[in-house]
Structures are given as C-alpha cells and as structure tokens.
Design a protein around this motif. Structure first.
Motif, PDB file in Angstrom:
ATOM      1  N   ARG A  50       0.705  -1.287   0.085  1.00 12.24           N
ATOM      2  CA  ARG A  50       0.015  -0.100  -0.280  1.00 12.24           C
ATOM      3  C   ARG A  50       0.914   1.140  -0.148  1.00 12.24           C
ATOM      4  O   ARG A  50       0.250   2.389  -0.544  1.00 12.24           O
ATOM      5  CB  ARG A  50      -0.485  -0.118   0.830  1.00 12.24           C
ATOM      6  N   LEU A  51       1.711   1.277   0.658  1.00 15.84           N
ATOM      7  CA  LEU A  51       2.512   2.460   0.941  1.00 15.84           C
ATOM      8  C   LEU A  51       3.603   2.608  -0.274  1.00 15.84           C
ATOM      9  O   LEU A  51       4.261   3.753  -1.079  1.00 15.84           O
ATOM     10  CB  LEU A  51       3.764   2.113   1.578  1.00 15.84           C
ATOM     11  N   LEU A  52       3.587   1.755  -1.328  1.00 13.83           N
ATOM     12  CA  LEU A  52       4.274   2.331  -2.697  1.00 13.83           C
ATOM     13  C   LEU A  52       3.856   2.617  -3.973  1.00 13.83           C
ATOM     14  O   LEU A  52       3.816   2.413  -4.895  1.00 13.83           O
ATOM     15  CB  LEU A  52       5.445   1.153  -3.056  1.00 13.83           C
ATOM     16  N   ARG A  53       2.251   2.393  -3.281  1.00 11.22           N
ATOM     17  CA  ARG A  53       1.415   2.529  -5.087  1.00 11.22           C
ATOM     18  C   ARG A  53       1.169   3.234  -5.590  1.00 11.22           C
ATOM     19  O   ARG A  53       1.084   3.857  -6.646  1.00 11.22           O
ATOM     20  CB  ARG A  53      -0.334   2.095  -4.297  1.00 11.22           C
ATOM     21  N   GLY A  54       0.970   4.258  -5.012  1.00  6.70           N
ATOM     22  CA  GLY A  54       1.103   5.684  -5.737  1.00  6.70           C
ATOM     23  C   GLY A  54       2.349   6.456  -6.194  1.00  6.70           C
ATOM     24  O   GLY A  54       2.329   6.205  -7.441  1.00  6.70           O
ATOM     25  N   THR A  55       3.211   5.725  -5.823  1.00 10.79           N
ATOM     26  CA  THR A  55       4.924   5.710  -6.199  1.00 10.79           C
ATOM     27  C   THR A  55       4.674   4.863  -7.867  1.00 10.79           C
ATOM     28  O   THR A  55       4.997   5.655  -8.886  1.00 10.79           O
ATOM     29  CB  THR A  55       5.595   5.620  -5.753  1.00 10.79           C
ATOM     30  N   VAL A  56       3.909   4.129  -7.431  1.00  7.30           N
ATOM     31  CA  VAL A  56       4.149   3.104  -8.588  1.00  7.30           C
ATOM     32  C   VAL A  56       3.122   3.496 -10.174  1.00  7.30           C
ATOM     33  O   VAL A  56       3.341   3.705 -11.027  1.00  7.30           O
ATOM     34  CB  VAL A  56       3.940   1.782  -8.016  1.00  7.30           C
TER      35      VAL A  56
END
Length: 70
Positions: A58-64
């Motif tokens: 979840r913490l990486l979804r925005g970056t991805v």
C-alpha cells in the motif's frame, strides 16, 4: 453506393472502402458497437491494472502509479 460514416472512419482509425457496401444504418450501428467495445476494453484494462496494483504494498502504490503514469 453510400459514403462511409465519419464516426465509423474514426472508430476504425481510417477509411475501409469495402465497408462502403454497408447501408448507412449498418455503418452507424457498427460505429456504435465499436465504440462500446472500446469502452468495455478500457474498463477491463483499468480493472486489471487495479487488481495488479493490489499486489504492491500500500505504501508504494502511489509511487508505482506515478511511474506508470496512472
């Protein structure tokens, strides 16, 4: 022989002389059917991408999403 419908030419990405044999009504129906198929395909791809992103923490979804241009 009827001229090709402008919406049909746009949906196909260019003129296709063999489709001039279709009646104007059938050309309009084909154009509408192609547009509906494109919309359904786009919705399917969006849902597939959303499902794939569920595997990303979840913490990486925005970056991805930013990397992928979503």
């Amino acid at each position: 022989m009827p001229k090709l419908d402008a919406a049909l030419i746009d949906a196909l990405g260019g003129p296709m002389p063999e489709l001039e044999q279709l009646s104007a009504a059938n050309q309009k129906k084909l154009a509408a059917d192609l547009a509906a198929a494109h919309q359904a395909h786009d919705a399917f791809l969006k849902q597939s991408m959303d499902n794939a992103l569920e595997h990303i923490p979840r913490l990486l979804r925005g970056t991805v999403k930013k990397i992928l241009g979503l």
